[in-house]
Design an enzyme around this catalytic site. Structure first.
Site, PDB file in Angstrom:
ATOM      1  N   VAL A 163      -3.138   9.624   1.034  1.00  0.00           N
ATOM      2  CA  VAL A 163      -2.305  10.552   0.407  1.00  0.00           C
ATOM      3  C   VAL A 163      -0.839   9.859   0.821  1.00  0.00           C
ATOM      4  O   VAL A 163       0.183  10.258   0.270  1.00  0.00           O
ATOM      5  CB  VAL A 163      -2.412  11.782   1.180  1.00  0.00           C
ATOM      6  CG1 VAL A 163      -3.576  12.588   0.660  1.00  0.00           C
ATOM      7  CG2 VAL A 163      -2.385  11.706   2.634  1.00  0.00           C
ATOM      8  N   LYS A 164      -0.713   9.015   1.587  1.00  0.00           N
ATOM      9  CA  LYS A 164       0.491   8.147   1.987  1.00  0.00           C
ATOM     10  C   LYS A 164       1.548   9.320   2.184  1.00  0.00           C
ATOM     11  O   LYS A 164       2.825   9.017   1.650  1.00  0.00           O
ATOM     12  CB  LYS A 164       0.782   7.082   1.282  1.00  0.00           C
ATOM     13  CG  LYS A 164      -0.277   5.983   1.189  1.00  0.00           C
ATOM     14  CD  LYS A 164       0.281   4.739   0.349  1.00  0.00           C
ATOM     15  CE  LYS A 164      -0.902   3.747   0.328  1.00  0.00           C
ATOM     16  NZ  LYS A 164      -2.009   4.124  -0.432  1.00  0.00           N
ATOM     17  N   ARG A 165       1.173  10.468   2.830  1.00  0.00           N
ATOM     18  CA  ARG A 165       2.411  11.410   3.056  1.00  0.00           C
ATOM     19  C   ARG A 165       3.418  10.882   4.238  1.00  0.00           C
ATOM     20  O   ARG A 165       2.974   9.738   5.195  1.00  0.00           O
ATOM     21  CB  ARG A 165       1.886  12.726   3.451  1.00  0.00           C
ATOM     22  CG  ARG A 165       0.763  13.428   2.576  1.00  0.00           C
ATOM     23  CD  ARG A 165       1.418  13.640   1.061  1.00  0.00           C
ATOM     24  NE  ARG A 165       0.696  14.275   0.237  1.00  0.00           N
ATOM     25  CZ  ARG A 165       0.308  13.928  -0.883  1.00  0.00           C
ATOM     26  NH1 ARG A 165       0.569  12.719  -1.384  1.00  0.00           N
ATOM     27  NH2 ARG A 165      -0.279  14.675  -1.654  1.00  0.00           N
TER      28      ARG A 165
END
Lengths: 302, 302
Positions: B104-106
């Site tokens: 998700v690379k939030r």
């Protein structure tokens, strides 16, 4: 999009984005109770409560605030049902003529960035176009470089949309990476990113002197924001950190250009949770939000 | 989670994450056609096709690959319906005993990071706990500093989950920011981030010598990965860039520790799209994926 945003700011007379970042304790019991009765004690009920809350606010501020900025994390928290409420919030704000900035801060490469670009460009499935997210612009993270940004720039051009790239964020620990000086150029990381953002935006200029490729610059760092305005004369700023995070209109005066343009200032809690801090409003969420937005507009004019 | 991942890698005999990043032209017509017949030409049909495709792959690789890594962008592309297919994919992989890494690379701050942490920690609504995302770990972006990471570290501890923080990504333009040298310390940005990741992980060690706070290190930069292994001896690596992006087992040999542990290598297209490059499989997606995963396991052992 950037021209539409500037026109909308002038029509409303205030450069305000209302941050639709609800958490459950901001939402009146009547809204939660009604949705739990309808949907059971479920994530569907939580999501429906977020949407109902947002609608009450949008109904009361659409004519005085040019934009909403829903923070998708507050919806993702409740799973796919919550994410649907995010998209429905965006769609509802658009029916009222507001500009929608999806605060998604996505950042990934190549084919993945192309997929994320559906947030502003929609998607084609079996020859049919869909626009599931209803956003005019989104926020993006630059850590992975141009690969993460270029697919969005293309959509800005093809669909008249916008992007706001993180340059200097409003949080205290932003200094851990963004403020460090780079040896080759003597600039800080965020100044270097500012240069990249300016260059990415050169081919996407609107007609009002600003690019569709814009920047996020936190209100909490007045000196840096003032310097960035000088170094990025064609870059529009989305400014978080006003209000609940401590900054006032005075702190960000020099983030604006000499015509008083070039910025959109976000306030979230200060507007959407105003009903809790001013008991005179009871639980009339929208009425309190409108009053808070009007106070903010006045502060930004001083 | 990191102990479970290491045990699962040993049980499967290969450190493979299958990147469930489907795009529509990877999906056989029979799957698309069936879902369009059932749901009409809609985003619901697109999402159902993604899920059916993933299930065929999971059914054929769950016993030889320890983990799946669905890239949420490929699902977000199709709106909230797509996002639901992402969560259902994760739930299905877990029923097969696989470790699920949500790509998700939030990256966002404070209360927003807390909300995103629901991806691994779930959410409590009116006193009831829900886990809508079914992930054992997620990927995160460090650009905003510790404020974006700490809420996830807390969930790693309280819920036995993991995080993989971007250090050196596999894409060409990663050099635009990550490779620049910082004046105060003479390190590059990614080396500086590596130090932060190590320190954030110190309080979250598993029992096998590795922390629940792990790193993303691209396979395409062999020299940097080798150096990072030395400077981050307690940090597990998730390695993208193998296969379709060009790297082989030989390129990443020194990313592993002296016991041949410490890495999970992701392949997406090379496995899930193998049916298209090897006509002997017809459109038997799962069969081709299994064969590709076995080839990859062999390559990683050489």
């Amino acid at each position: 999009m950037i021209d539409r945003l500037i026109a909308k700011i002038e029509a409303c007379g205030a450069p305000i984005a209302v941050g639709l970042d609800p958490v459950m304790d901001m939402i009146p019991d009547r809204i939660k109770k009604r949705n739990i009765e309808e949907h059971g004690l479920s994530l569907k009920a939580a999501a429906a409560a977020l949407l109902d809350f947002n609608k009450e606010i949008i109904d009361c501020i659409w004519d005085i605030a040019p934009a909403v900025k829903p923070q998708i994390a507050m919806y993702e928290r409740f799973g796919p049902e919550g994410v649907a409420a995010y998209a429905e919030t965006a769609a509802y704000a658009k029916t009222k003529g507001m500009i929608v900035i999806g605060d998604v801060k996505r950042g990934d490469i190549a084919s993945t960035a192309e997929a994320y670009a559906a947030h502003i460009g929609g998607v084609i499935f079996e020859g049919v176009a869909f626009d599931p997210w209803h956003a005019d612009a989104v926020t993006l993270n630059p850590y992975m470089g141009a690969d993460a940004i270029k697919p969005f720039v293309e959509v800005c051009l093809s669909h008249d949309k916008g992007i706001f790239i993180l340059v200097k964020t409003s949080n205290p620990s932003s200094s851990e990476i963004q403020d460090i000086t780079l040896a080759p150029c003597g600039k800080t990381v965020f100044e270097h990113v500012a240069g990249l953002v300016s260059s990415w935006g050169e081919g996407a200029m609107g007609t009002q002197g600003y690019s569709k490729v814009a920047a996020v610059v936190g209100a909490t760092f007045a000196e840096q924001g003032t310097a960035l305005r000088k170094s990025m004369p064609h870059t529009f700023f989305l400014i978080p950190g006003y209000g609940a995070q401590g900054a006032t209109g005075k702190d960000i005066r020099d983030f604006f250009d000499s015509d008083g343009r070039g910025c959109l200032v976000n306030s979230s809690r200060g507007i959407i949770s105003a009903w809790r801090t001013r008991p005179c409003h009871g639980d009339r969420v929208g009425e309190a939000a409108r009053e808070a937005a009007m106070r903010m507009a006045k502060d930004l004019k001083l």
